[in-house]
Write an enzyme that holds these catalytic residues in place. Structure first.
Site, short mmCIF file in Angstrom:
data_model
loop_
_atom_site.label_atom_id
_atom_site.label_comp_id
_atom_site.label_asym_id
_atom_site.label_seq_id
_atom_site.Cartn_x
_atom_site.Cartn_y
_atom_site.Cartn_z
N LYS A 109 4.37 42.53 46.15
CA LYS A 109 5.36 42.17 47.17
C LYS A 109 5.27 43.19 48.29
O LYS A 109 4.83 44.32 48.07
CB LYS A 109 6.77 42.19 46.56
CG LYS A 109 7.76 41.33 47.32
CD LYS A 109 7.73 39.88 46.87
CE LYS A 109 8.71 39.02 47.63
NZ LYS A 109 8.87 37.71 46.98
N ASP A 149 8.57 35.41 52.81
CA ASP A 149 9.79 35.63 52.02
C ASP A 149 10.93 35.69 53.04
O ASP A 149 10.80 35.14 54.14
CB ASP A 149 9.65 36.92 51.17
CG ASP A 149 10.78 37.05 50.15
OD1 ASP A 149 10.76 36.31 49.16
OD2 ASP A 149 11.68 37.89 50.32
P1 NAD Z 1 15.13 32.63 54.52
O1 NAD Z 1 15.06 33.82 55.37
O2 NAD Z 1 14.48 31.37 54.97
O3 NAD Z 1 16.66 32.26 54.19
C1 NAD Z 1 17.60 33.18 53.73
C2 NAD Z 1 18.98 32.56 53.93
O4 NAD Z 1 19.96 33.41 53.33
C3 NAD Z 1 19.39 32.41 55.40
O5 NAD Z 1 20.04 31.18 55.57
C4 NAD Z 1 20.38 33.55 55.62
O6 NAD Z 1 21.34 33.24 56.60
C5 NAD Z 1 21.01 33.63 54.24
N1 NAD Z 1 21.61 34.94 53.97
C6 NAD Z 1 21.17 36.17 54.33
N2 NAD Z 1 22.04 37.10 53.89
C7 NAD Z 1 23.01 36.44 53.21
C8 NAD Z 1 24.17 36.83 52.52
N3 NAD Z 1 24.49 38.12 52.43
N4 NAD Z 1 24.94 35.86 51.95
C9 NAD Z 1 24.56 34.57 52.03
N5 NAD Z 1 23.49 34.14 52.68
C10 NAD Z 1 22.72 35.05 53.26
O7 NAD Z 1 14.58 33.10 53.08
P2 NAD Z 1 14.00 32.21 51.93
O8 NAD Z 1 12.51 32.21 52.03
O9 NAD Z 1 14.74 30.92 51.85
O10 NAD Z 1 14.34 33.12 50.65
C11 NAD Z 1 15.61 33.07 50.01
C12 NAD Z 1 15.49 33.62 48.59
O11 NAD Z 1 14.51 32.85 47.87
C13 NAD Z 1 15.00 35.06 48.48
O12 NAD Z 1 15.58 35.67 47.36
C14 NAD Z 1 13.51 34.91 48.23
O13 NAD Z 1 12.94 36.04 47.62
C15 NAD Z 1 13.52 33.70 47.34
N6 NAD Z 1 12.25 32.97 47.27
C16 NAD Z 1 11.65 32.46 48.38
C17 NAD Z 1 10.47 31.74 48.25
C18 NAD Z 1 9.83 31.07 49.43
O14 NAD Z 1 8.88 30.32 49.20
N7 NAD Z 1 10.28 31.27 50.65
C19 NAD Z 1 9.89 31.57 47.00
C20 NAD Z 1 10.52 32.09 45.88
C21 NAD Z 1 11.71 32.78 46.03
#
Ligand code: NAD
Length: 420
Positions: A109, A149
């Site tokens: 990561k 991410d």
């Molecule tokens: P992203 O940046 O697209 O979205 C994150 C969202 O969370 C945004 O809507 C933001 O406004 C919101 N947010 C930020 N701080 C917050 C808080 N304190 N309370 C509530 N909402 C909050 O990110 P993403 O890619 O959707 O990733 C989200 C989660 O999923 C992370 O934990 C990431 O590690 C995990 N993840 C992502 C992927 C991927 O393919 N993108 C894969 C596996 C896991």
């Protein structure tokens, strides 16, 4: 802010999760120590010219946790709270995720401490290119393949791919996944994490006798993972999305709403808050709403011993990495709530990243139908492997997932041995 008893340090949590599963697997203490430590950590401090002409120094990391099974793989996060321990934890979880899904990767990561919301596109591009250049000494299609991410996306991946390619002198599409289609991205990658989560939720629903049609869903974090999950659950499973949130707060309507309309609203206004026909809830209250499915899709450490006793969902589907502390896991398990752990629930993302990389290396592209069908097959098998372990060993879903994953990595060590 409510005070919680347990540690919220994500790497301490990751190590405790390994200990718990290691004990059940009767692992040798030396091997356990290997699994509890990252193989390689790179910290970089690098200058970026900002729009006002001043130079700012940013700090970034790339942690390569374990490559017993295959090349390192894992996303890059841009966030003001990024820390070395957070990146270590995320790289550790990637290792177990790839192993539980049964795909031939290790875990890694990366992250940069920054606030992308306060940076211009030009500043983000210069920061990304310099960070890519700094970590270029350890990444590459055959050794370590980053992906998006939190607060990074296909544009970020395109800049990284271009930076690495410019230094090589030829296009290197396989160096990152989650790219735009035109430069070697895969169909279905944008929604893959959420589509995989939907399949995992469907399988979990069968086990706890919850029909997804009409089931009520609350989603914390309406970003890439959360917004696609809400849409897919609504459009393909007929579930009722009643609450979603972003960093500014949440919205709730017992009647439910169409998440596509909320997304259009957020694109116009910058937040889900204020969507007509809903009332505002906090990010904390959203988790405790009377719904069937709670899907944390934002950041880690939000289900703790403090709020776990009040969670009302039958299923917790972890889109986010590390949302639940071990103490909260115990409480939820005792209360009969089925947690689909992150390393299983959100494993669809890295699975389609793997498909993208395979397509890049073979220079042959698949249809969306190919991608979705293969993803469904891998998600359903992984879910059932974990479920069978849960039944056989009478443990919760997280321990079962860790046991499946760790046993696989341990088997790789048995064959490869400890060098020299
Ligand atoms: P992203 O940046 O697209 O979205 C994150 C969202 O969370 C945004 O809507 C933001 O406004 C919101 N947010 C930020 N701080 C917050 C808080 N304190 N309370 C509530 N909402 C909050 O990110 P993403 O890619 O959707 O990733 C989200 C989660 O999923 C992370 O934990 C990431 O590690 C995990 N993840 C992502 C992927 C991927 O393919 N993108 C894969 C596996 C896991």
């Amino acid at each position: 802010m409510v005070k919680v008893k347990e540690t919220l340090n994500p790497f301490d949590i990751a190590r405790e999760q390994i200990d718990r599963a290691g004990k059940k697997l009767n692992l040798d203490s030396g091997l356990l120590e290997v699994l509890k430590n990252p193989r390689r950590e790179l910290t970089v401090h690098f200058p970026v010219k900002m729009d006002d002409g001043k130079v700012r120094v940013f700090t970034g990391y790339r942690v390569q946790y374990n490559d017993a099974i295959g090349p390192f793989k894992g996303g890059i996060r841009y966030h003001w709270n990024v820390s070395l321990d957070e990146v270590r934890a995320l790289s550790c979880w990637m290792t177990w995720k790839c192993a539980v899904m049964g795909i031939p990767y290790g875990g890694a990561k990366g992250g940069v401490i920054c606030n992308p919301k306060e940076m211009s596109k030009g500043e983000l591009e210069r920061m990304t290119r310099r960070y890519a250049s700094e970590i270029s000494i350890i990444i590459g299609p055959e050794k370590d393949i980053p992906a998006p991410d939190v607060y990074t996306d296909s544009q970020t991946m395109a800049w990284i791919m271009d930076t690495i390619s410019m230094n090589k002198g030829f296009a290197q599409p396989g160096v990152v996944t989650g790219k735009p289609l035109v430069i070697g991205g895969s169909l279905g990658r944008d929604e893959a994490t959420s589509r995989g989560m939907m399949y995992a939720t469907r399988e979990a629903g069968k086990k706890v006798k919850l029909s997804l049609k009409g089931a009520t869903v609350a989603v914390q974090g309406f970003g890439n993972v959360g917004s696609h999950y809400a849409r897919l659950m609504h459009d393909e499973q007929g579930s009722k999305i009643v609450a979603v949130s972003d960093s500014r707060g949440g919205i709730y309507s017992e009647k439910g709403f169409d998440p596509k309309e909320v997304l259009a609203f957020k694109e116009k206004t910058g937040s889900v808050v204020g969507f007509p026909g809903t009332r505002e809830v906090t990010n904390e209250d959203l988790l405790e709403l009377p719904v069937d499915i709670v899907a944390p899709c934002a950041l880690e450490g939000i289900l703790t011993s403090e709020n776990a006793p009040r969670i009302k969902g039958k299923i917790v589907a972890e889109g986010a990495n590390g949302p639940t502390t071990p103490e909260a896991d115990d409480i939820l398990h005792k209360r009969g709530i089925l947690v689909i752990p992150d390393i299983l629930a959100n494993g669809g993302g890295v699975t389609v990243s793997y498909f993208e990389w395979v397509q890049n290396l073979s220079e042959f592209f698949w249809t969306k139908k190919d991608v979705d069908e293969k993803l469904e097959g891998i998600m359903v098998s992984a879910f059932n492997r974990v479920w069978d372990m849960r039944e056989a060993k009478k443990v919760d879903m997280r321990q079962a997932a860790y046991m499946v994953a760790i046993a696989r990595v341990v088997e790789a060590y048995k064959w490869r041995g400890i060098f020299p």
